[in-house]
Design an enzyme around this catalytic site. Structure first.
Site, PDB file in Angstrom:
ATOM      1  CG  ASP A  68      -2.123  -0.918   1.035  1.00  0.00           C
ATOM      2  OD1 ASP A  68      -2.314  -1.433  -0.083  1.00  0.00           O
ATOM      3  OD2 ASP A  68      -2.870  -1.126   2.014  1.00  0.00           O
ATOM      4  CG  ASP A 169      -0.016   8.968  23.504  1.00  0.00           C
ATOM      5  OD1 ASP A 169      -0.049   9.714  24.500  1.00  0.00           O
ATOM      6  OD2 ASP A 169       0.361   7.785  23.555  1.00  0.00           O
ATOM      7  CB  ALA A 181      -3.845   2.889   7.407  1.00  0.00           C
ATOM      8  CE1 TYR A 182      -1.340   5.129  15.086  1.00  0.00           C
ATOM      9  CE2 TYR A 182      -0.179   6.820  13.868  1.00  0.00           C
ATOM     10  CZ  TYR A 182      -0.420   6.160  15.039  1.00  0.00           C
ATOM     11  OH  TYR A 182       0.263   6.509  16.178  1.00  0.00           O
ATOM     12  CB  SER A 183      -7.946   5.120  11.535  1.00  0.00           C
ATOM     13  OG  SER A 183      -9.157   5.298  12.225  1.00  0.00           O
TER      14      SER A 183
END
Length: 286
Positions: A68, A169, A181-183
């Site tokens: 990706d 954070d 992804a990060y979510s």
């Protein structure tokens, strides 16, 4: 038909996949374009080498080989050209890729245009700092955070209405494409990528009741810092370089006018990937 190859040769299996892809494309009388920087890797093939900018203009489809991240890099380089992108996954997860390394023969479908094109929403990110505005485009996400997981105070507004004062954070604002992804790692939901919304997920929020919020794609989301003493905060677009985000700055997030066109050769690649790559550890490998 002209196909531009966009390989990430840092991936272990990428060169082997590229060779297999070229074999299939040439066997279908498809002209293959390759950036001249890879001439030593593909000189044994009857392909057309040239400057990347010129090859983009003349190609019909771009085929990426990697993961990706390779697709994201390709999008950044080709965004203004509106060319459809087909991803071949030689990495690990690869949710945006339509073809796995062992499915190269699916490229035979290209000659008959036997495929579906999905249009993916992007985010437009405007960083306002000292009367200067810089715009960015994100296919996956915008991440705002401090190094070493230090907690920060953020103010989030939607159309100038206060939504949240958040201690965390960091923050992730993603497209539906970026929801895996990060979510997702930060606790956000999986969203079907052809939907249009803006997803907000706090990273390790210092609250018992902080959850992901889905905003309408028509909203303008604004982010400000609430603490003037914390200046080592940065934001990143699609995992690229870190850009300083200082007290007094504003980041505005809206739906972009631009879209990315991804080719799906299997008509249902996304849910197939979810089932195989995320659910397999729960159900057990077949």
């Amino acid at each position: 038909m002209n196909v531009l190859l966009f390989p990430n040769l840092n991936k272990n299996n990428a060169l082997k996949c590229a060779y297999a892809a070229i074999d299939v494309l040439i066997s279908n009388n498809i002209t293959v374009f390759v950036d001249s920087e890879y001439k030593d890797n593909f000189n044994q093939y009857n392909v057309t080498f040239g400057k990347f900018e010129n090859l983009i203009n003349d190609c019909d489809i771009i085929v990426t080989i990697g993961g990706d991240g390779t697709i994201l890099k390709c999008v950044k380089k080709t965004l203004g050209y509106n060319k459809p992108i087909l991803g071949i996954n030689s990495g690990r997860l690869g949710f945006m890729a339509s073809v796995e390394a062992d499915e190269i023969n699916l490229l035979n479908k290209l000659k008959d245009s036997d495929y579906h094109i999905e249009e993916r929403m992007m985010l437009s990110v405007c960083h306002i700092s000292k009367n200067k505005k810089i715009y960015y485009e994100a296919l996956n996400d915008l991440v705002i955070a401090r190094p070493y997981s230090k907690i920060s105070d953020f103010k989030i507004l939607a159309d100038d209405e206060l939504i949240s004062n958040t201690r965390s954070d960091g923050l992730v604002f993603s497209t539906p494409t970026g929801s895996t992804a990060y979510s997702l790692s930060a606790g956000g939901p999986i969203i079907e990528p052809i939907m249009e919304c803006i997803e907000f997920t706090p990273i390790c929020s210092h609250s018992l009741f902080s959850r992901t919020i889905l905003f309408s794609c028509d909203k303008t989301i604004s982010v400000l810092l609430s603490d003037s003493e914390k200046s080592d905060i940065y934001f990143s677009i699609d995992g690229t370089e870190s850009i300083p985000f200082n007290y007094g700055d504003v980041i505005k997030i809206t739906k972009s006018q631009k879209k990315v066109r991804l080719i799906d050769l299997k008509n249902g690649t996304f849910f197939d990937s979810i089932n195989k790559k995320l659910m397999q550890s729960i159900k057990g490998a077949d």
